[in-house]
Write an enzyme that holds these catalytic residues in place. Structure first.
Site, PDB file in Angstrom:
ATOM      1  CG  ASP A 152      -5.811  -8.005  -1.223  1.00 58.03           C
ATOM      2  OD1 ASP A 152      -4.729  -8.358  -0.729  1.00 58.03           O
ATOM      3  OD2 ASP A 152      -6.430  -6.994  -0.861  1.00 58.03           O
ATOM      4  CD  GLU A 211     -10.204  -7.046  -1.956  1.00 58.51           C
ATOM      5  OE1 GLU A 211      -9.151  -6.529  -2.329  1.00 58.51           O
ATOM      6  OE2 GLU A 211     -10.911  -6.548  -1.060  1.00 58.51           O
ATOM      7  CB  CYS A 232     -10.312  -0.866  -8.523  1.00 56.96           C
ATOM      8  SG  CYS A 232     -10.661  -2.032  -7.209  1.00 56.96           S
ATOM      9  CG  HIS A 280      -2.133  -0.941   0.885  1.00 51.63           C
ATOM     10  ND1 HIS A 280      -2.183  -2.213   1.359  1.00 51.63           N
ATOM     11  CD2 HIS A 280      -3.224  -0.770   0.099  1.00 51.63           C
ATOM     12  CE1 HIS A 280      -3.273  -2.800   0.906  1.00 51.63           C
ATOM     13  NE2 HIS A 280      -3.927  -1.947   0.142  1.00 51.63           N
TER      14      HIS A 280
HETATM   15  C1  PEP Z   1      -6.747  -4.880  -4.527  1.00 52.57           C
HETATM   16  O1  PEP Z   1      -6.597  -5.742  -3.654  1.00 52.57           O
HETATM   17  O2  PEP Z   1      -6.490  -5.062  -5.738  1.00 52.57           O
HETATM   18  C2  PEP Z   1      -7.261  -3.552  -4.167  1.00 52.57           C
HETATM   19  C3  PEP Z   1      -7.577  -2.662  -5.076  1.00 52.57           C
HETATM   20  O3  PEP Z   1      -7.338  -3.267  -2.841  1.00 52.57           O
HETATM   21  P1  PEP Z   1      -6.050  -2.893  -1.948  1.00 52.57           P
HETATM   22  O4  PEP Z   1      -4.867  -2.775  -2.854  1.00 52.57           O
HETATM   23  O5  PEP Z   1      -6.351  -1.626  -1.256  1.00 52.57           O
HETATM   24  O6  PEP Z   1      -5.965  -4.064  -1.032  1.00 52.57           O
HETATM   25 MG    MG Z   2      -7.466  -5.426  -1.687  1.00 49.53          MG
END
Ligand code: PEP
Ligand code: MG
Length: 546
Positions: free
Chosen positions: A455, A431, A502, A188
């Site tokens: 994920d 995810e 996303c 992140h």
């Molecule tokens: C993902 O897991 O692809 C996602 C968009 O959520 P995050 O990266 O915040 O876990």
């Molecule tokens: Mg995620």
């Protein structure tokens, strides 16, 4: 000059002075504080937390390894309460006006060397224990110290590693780039750097952290992952040249502003922006986002030292919706846990946090927190075109429960005469492989799916997304991942739901055509990638054979 190589996570270049935000060997910073009372109170809270942890460990050890072996934790509990130890910590805080972590660390080191120099072998062995207990105490206090506010002038933030909760707090105007010794591309922290348009290199290595010093000039190439410490004249010229070419390329992409996201044969797709804060809305609009495809609302929680209340959340969601002026805004509910931690949640440490009490699981366990967020979201829904999205769904019952809670929140609002928009879209993130595999059952219950490939890849391939050592096992183009995406898209459309991506893979233009052929309706990417993806979409002809 020395060159280090890591992984470039946001393509841009920067040159500036290094500012280390962690003491490298110990990972404990010495920071001067003005509020000594606050540090003493943090110490007490940290001690209470550490004592609770130790009691639990003791109980478990008693059960699993017997009384003799468990006794060590009893010793730790006693040390934590030892008056000399505690007085030393408090004295350092008071006399040096420093943060509690630093005082604990220094006390731990002093006591350890005192024990080591004793003749008695029992006492000698206590050196490791006092270090261990000090480390635990530091960890119990650590994330409360706002290291994120560090830069007072433009600099390159260097660190052994950064937590998302720290990254989000940096004064972005003064951060020229990030370089971390550890870290991986899909962490992140890396995602945040991308959302903030800040050149970033992760995994530059331990040696980088040992070699570079505060104040050194550092040149960062976020494209290649190269980091030059004390660059020579030729390297600086090379970086400047690249910087210029980079700007020119980005200028050229600006010609695509106002153009449609349409393939050569006329297929339209939505390209939305991923944001982590209301401050990123400007970048989304500047880059011509047609909407917000993922607002990671958890950063609102990570920025705070306590639960953001309904009013605070309402005003943020309302502002994003107002700024986007009727364009779609998809806000993801709290996705905390794993690497995103806020102390005030008081969560236990977990052996496998990525598989632990995170995201929707936490919301279902802490319904009061969840309901507060949902009230704020539904109240804000009248200010634009809102979509609410739930992370980490793995079971149909979780979605059913979430929908029940939404209904109950809405009827509560109705009863008190508070308006909300009945056209608010409801969606879930796909995810987990489980969600993808049961997507046919889930799709009739929602308006949309948004595929979180970060994920989804981690859970499908059993590869920890935080671990840079696993890079070669983390094949984001793996056929299993692509098959789950294809299956999800097909199952969404069967029941009239739309489907987007996303995760970071949405910005991978080598897959744009594949996604379009799968029927993906929306790609949501970091604001700075929108025009690049638009360029890719506009060059594709789905009419011609694959
Ligand atoms: C993902 O897991 O692809 C996602 C968009 O959520 P995050 O990266 O915040 O876990
Ligand atoms: Mg995620």
């Amino acid at each position: 000059m020395r060159k280090f190589c890591g992984k470039g996570v946001y393509g841009a270049l920067a040159v500036g002075k290094a500012t280390f935000v962690k003491c490298r060997e110990t990972e404990i910073c010495r920071c001067e504080v003005s509020d000594i009372g606050e540090e003493l109170s943090r110490l007490e809270k940290g001690k209470a937390k550490a004592a609770k942890q130790l009691a639990q460990i003791y109980e478990r050890a008693l059960r699993e390894v017997g009384e003799d072996n468990a006794r060590i934790f009893e010793t730790h509990m006693m040390m934590l309460e030892d008056e000399d130890y505690n007085e030393s910590i408090r004295n350092i805080i008071r006399t040096q006006s420093v943060n509690a972590e630093y005082a604990v660390f220094v006390t731990g080191e002093n006591f350890a060397s005192m024990f080591s120099s004793m003749d008695d072998s029992y006492m000698k062995a206590r050196a490791a224990d006092v270090k261990d207990i000090s480390q635990r105490l530091c960890e119990c206090m650590a994330s409360r110290h706002k290291r994120g506010t560090v830069p007072k002038e433009p600099c390159i933030i260097c660190a052994d590693d950064l937590a998302p909760s720290e990254t989000v707090l940096f004064d972005k105007d003064n951060v020229l780039a990030f370089v971390t010794g550890k870290g991986s591309e899909n962490s992140h922290t890396a995602i945040l750097a991308r959302n903030m348009n800040i050149p970033a290199v992760v995994g530059a290595g331990k040696e980088f952290c040992e070699f570079a010093k505060d104040g050194d000039i550092v040149a960062v190439d976020g494209y290649t992952g190269e980091v030059f410490v004390c660059p020579d004249k030729a390297t600086l010229e090379m970086i400047e040249k690249k910087q210029k070419a980079d700007m020119e390329k980005k200028e050229l992409l600006k010609n695509l502003k106002g153009k449609e996201n349409v393939t050569l044969d006329g297929r339209r797709i939505n390209i939305y922006a991923n944001i982590g804060s209301v401050d990123h809305v400007g970048a989304a609009l500047f880059n011509d986002a047609e909407g917000i495809g993922l607002f990671r609302s958890e950063f609102l929680y990570l920025e705070s030292s306590d639960y953001p209340d309904e009013e605070r959340q309402f005003s943020v969601y309302k502002r994003v919706l107002e700024c986007m002026g009727g364009k779609k805004v998809i806000i993801r509910t709290l996705d905390i846990g794993a690497d995103k931690r806020a102390d005030y949640f008081g969560l236990e440490n977990e052996e496998n946090p990525a598989l632990g009490l995170r995201a929707i699981r936490l919301c279902l366990e802490r319904e009061d927190v969840f309901r507060t967020q949902l009230r704020a979201l539904f109240r804000a829904s009248v200010y634009g075109s809102l979509g609410i999205m739930f992370p980490m769904i793995a079971n149909e019952w979780e979605l059913d429960k979430v929908l029940d809670i939404c209904d109950s929140v809405k009827s509560g609002l109705k009863k008190e005469g508070t308006e909300y928009s009945t056209s608010t879209e409801i969606g879930i993130m796909i995810e987990t492989p489980a969600a993808a595999l049961i997507s046919e059952k889930l799709s009739p219950k929602v308006d949309f799916f948004s595929i979180g490939t970060n994920d989804l890849t981690q859970y499908t391939l059993a590869v920890d997304r935080q671990n840079p050592l696993l890079e070669r096992f983390c094949d984001t183009h793996h056929e299993a991942v692509l098959e789950l995406i294809r299956m999800t898209a097909q199952n969404a459309h069967k029941h009239g739901a739309w489907v987007g991506i996303c995760g970071e893979l949405a910005a991978d233009t080598s897959l744009t055509e594949v996604f379009l052929r799968m029927g993906i309706d929306e790609l949501s990417v970091s604001p700075s990638y929108i025009l690049k993806v638009r360029e890719a979409v506009r060059s594709i002809d789905l009419g011609s054979p694959e």
